[in-house]
Design a protein around this motif. Sequence first.
Motif, short mmCIF file in Angstrom:
data_model
loop_
_atom_site.label_atom_id
_atom_site.label_comp_id
_atom_site.label_asym_id
_atom_site.label_seq_id
_atom_site.Cartn_x
_atom_site.Cartn_y
_atom_site.Cartn_z
N ALA A 126 0.68 -1.18 0.21
CA ALA A 126 0.12 0.12 -0.19
C ALA A 126 0.90 1.16 -0.04
N LEU A 127 2.12 1.33 0.75
CA LEU A 127 2.84 2.61 0.77
C LEU A 127 4.10 2.68 -0.21
N ARG A 128 3.92 1.69 -1.14
CA ARG A 128 5.05 1.78 -2.41
C ARG A 128 4.86 3.26 -3.10
N GLY A 129 5.67 4.03 -3.11
CA GLY A 129 5.84 5.34 -3.68
C GLY A 129 5.13 6.10 -2.77
N VAL A 130 4.63 6.02 -1.77
CA VAL A 130 4.21 7.16 -0.46
C VAL A 130 5.38 7.54 0.30
N PRO A 131 5.54 8.85 0.31
CA PRO A 131 6.46 9.44 1.44
C PRO A 131 6.15 9.01 2.57
N CYS A 132 6.84 8.65 3.71
CA CYS A 132 6.41 8.53 5.03
C CYS A 132 7.57 9.34 6.00
N LEU A 133 6.86 9.92 6.81
CA LEU A 133 7.46 10.53 8.03
C LEU A 133 7.01 9.67 9.37
N PHE A 134 7.95 9.07 10.07
CA PHE A 134 7.87 8.41 10.97
C PHE A 134 8.16 9.16 12.42
N ARG A 135 7.59 9.04 13.46
CA ARG A 135 7.93 9.84 14.71
C ARG A 135 8.69 9.32 15.68
N ASP A 136 9.30 8.07 15.36
CA ASP A 136 10.36 7.56 16.37
C ASP A 136 11.44 7.03 15.63
N GLY A 137 12.73 6.69 16.25
CA GLY A 137 13.70 6.26 15.50
C GLY A 137 13.61 4.56 15.29
N ASP A 138 12.70 3.92 16.19
CA ASP A 138 12.52 2.53 16.05
C ASP A 138 11.75 2.40 14.70
N SER A 139 10.65 3.09 14.45
CA SER A 139 9.73 3.11 13.52
C SER A 139 10.51 3.15 11.98
N LEU A 140 11.32 4.36 12.27
CA LEU A 140 12.22 4.64 11.10
C LEU A 140 12.96 3.48 10.74
N ALA A 141 13.50 2.77 11.52
CA ALA A 141 14.47 1.72 11.00
C ALA A 141 13.85 0.64 10.58
N TYR A 142 12.28 0.31 11.31
CA TYR A 142 11.39 -0.81 10.72
C TYR A 142 11.08 -0.55 9.42
N ALA A 143 10.81 0.87 9.00
CA ALA A 143 10.37 1.33 7.79
C ALA A 143 11.40 0.85 6.81
N ARG A 144 12.51 1.32 7.00
CA ARG A 144 13.44 1.20 6.13
C ARG A 144 13.84 -0.41 5.73
N ARG A 145 13.65 -1.00 7.01
CA ARG A 145 13.88 -2.60 6.66
C ARG A 145 12.69 -3.25 5.63
N LEU A 146 11.59 -2.62 5.89
CA LEU A 146 10.42 -2.86 4.52
C LEU A 146 10.62 -2.38 3.41
N GLY A 147 11.65 -1.37 3.16
CA GLY A 147 11.73 -1.01 2.15
C GLY A 147 10.84 0.41 1.69
N LEU A 148 10.51 1.01 2.95
CA LEU A 148 9.72 2.24 2.52
C LEU A 148 10.48 3.43 2.21
N GLU A 149 9.82 4.52 1.81
CA GLU A 149 10.39 5.85 1.53
C GLU A 149 10.31 6.44 2.73
N ALA A 150 11.33 6.48 3.63
CA ALA A 150 10.77 7.13 5.36
C ALA A 150 11.91 8.01 5.38
N GLN A 151 11.57 8.99 6.27
CA GLN A 151 12.01 9.97 7.04
C GLN A 151 11.73 10.04 8.51
N LEU A 152 12.73 10.51 9.46
CA LEU A 152 12.37 10.80 10.66
C LEU A 152 11.66 12.19 10.73
#
Length: 331
Positions: A126-152
């Motif tokens: 669902a989030l392929r190509g969707v820019p994502c901002l995550f509110r904590d470092g643990d979530s950011l690391a998880y998102a990157r493991r899933l291959g999401l386009e993620a920032q903190l």
Amino acid sequence: MRVGVSGYYGFKNAGDEAILEAIVQEVKARGHEPLVLSGDPRETAARYGVEAAKRAHPLEVWRSLGRIDLLLSGGGGLLQDKTSRTSLWYYLTIIGLARRRGKPVFVFNQSLGPLSPWGERRVQRALRGVPCLFRDGDSLAYARRLGLEAQLGADPALLLSPPPVEREPNMVVLIPKYGTEAANANLHKLADRLKGEGYEVVVLALQPGFDEPVLERFRSFTRELAWDPRRVSYLLAQAGYVVSVRLHGAILAAAAHTPFVGIAYDPKVAGFCRDAGAAFVEAPGDPEVLASAVLARHQPNWKAIEEMKTRARASFDQVLSKSHRGRVKSP
């Protein structure tokens, strides 16, 4: 510009309402108008001075998504299937519908997880190509493991200004949560200990309709049930220390510059406390460890919290900038 906002709004949960209040504040401050998908659109519209639509009415949601210029999915802990698969399906569906409408979408200052393998696959798709901002470092690391386009980013509720109130150093606010019985029992032991040490103990519950039975456990203490984030902020700004099971007990304490310790019933609590340099214990918590933190007035890393506030402000500038408004990627 009309900014759509999708989250757990209109259900009288103090944490989610604090997020929404901050989003409305920041979106309006930049000259834009929010349109909120809400469980109680009449209450939401009257309370925040915004347009609101019934989030569970498919046709109303579809029409509302056609009227917005972009969608913010969040904040909060929406991307998880620990609560239910239906909840995750709902929020991902809203994202998908907005994209089909040709609207830019941002996953905005959310947590990520816990997710089952099924949930991970759904989120990745669902989030392929969707820019994502995550509110904590643990979530950011998880998102990157899933291959999401993620920032903190950071939780928007950190941007709420505390009301002017005189601090009472001897006042300790304890924030329990329904469904965490062992943690609540240990909070009661902590309350007894602090009362014996001469502290004024206030037990604050944040979700009407759920937390009333929890408050019954604390009949011998001052108690309050409040979902209005302004009232919660007032009490936390007044307190000398806060001990919270709920995430936004800790976040609103940080916004009020009140030291706090968290009881991590969920990874999002640990994630925030870790980023804030604050003490936390895994649920159900040890009353003696918690008491030691209160008695020593253990402080979070206030510099780290200011950096989180800076990231929260910057996240609004980023998603509302002209360069992002036309950004649409097909699902």
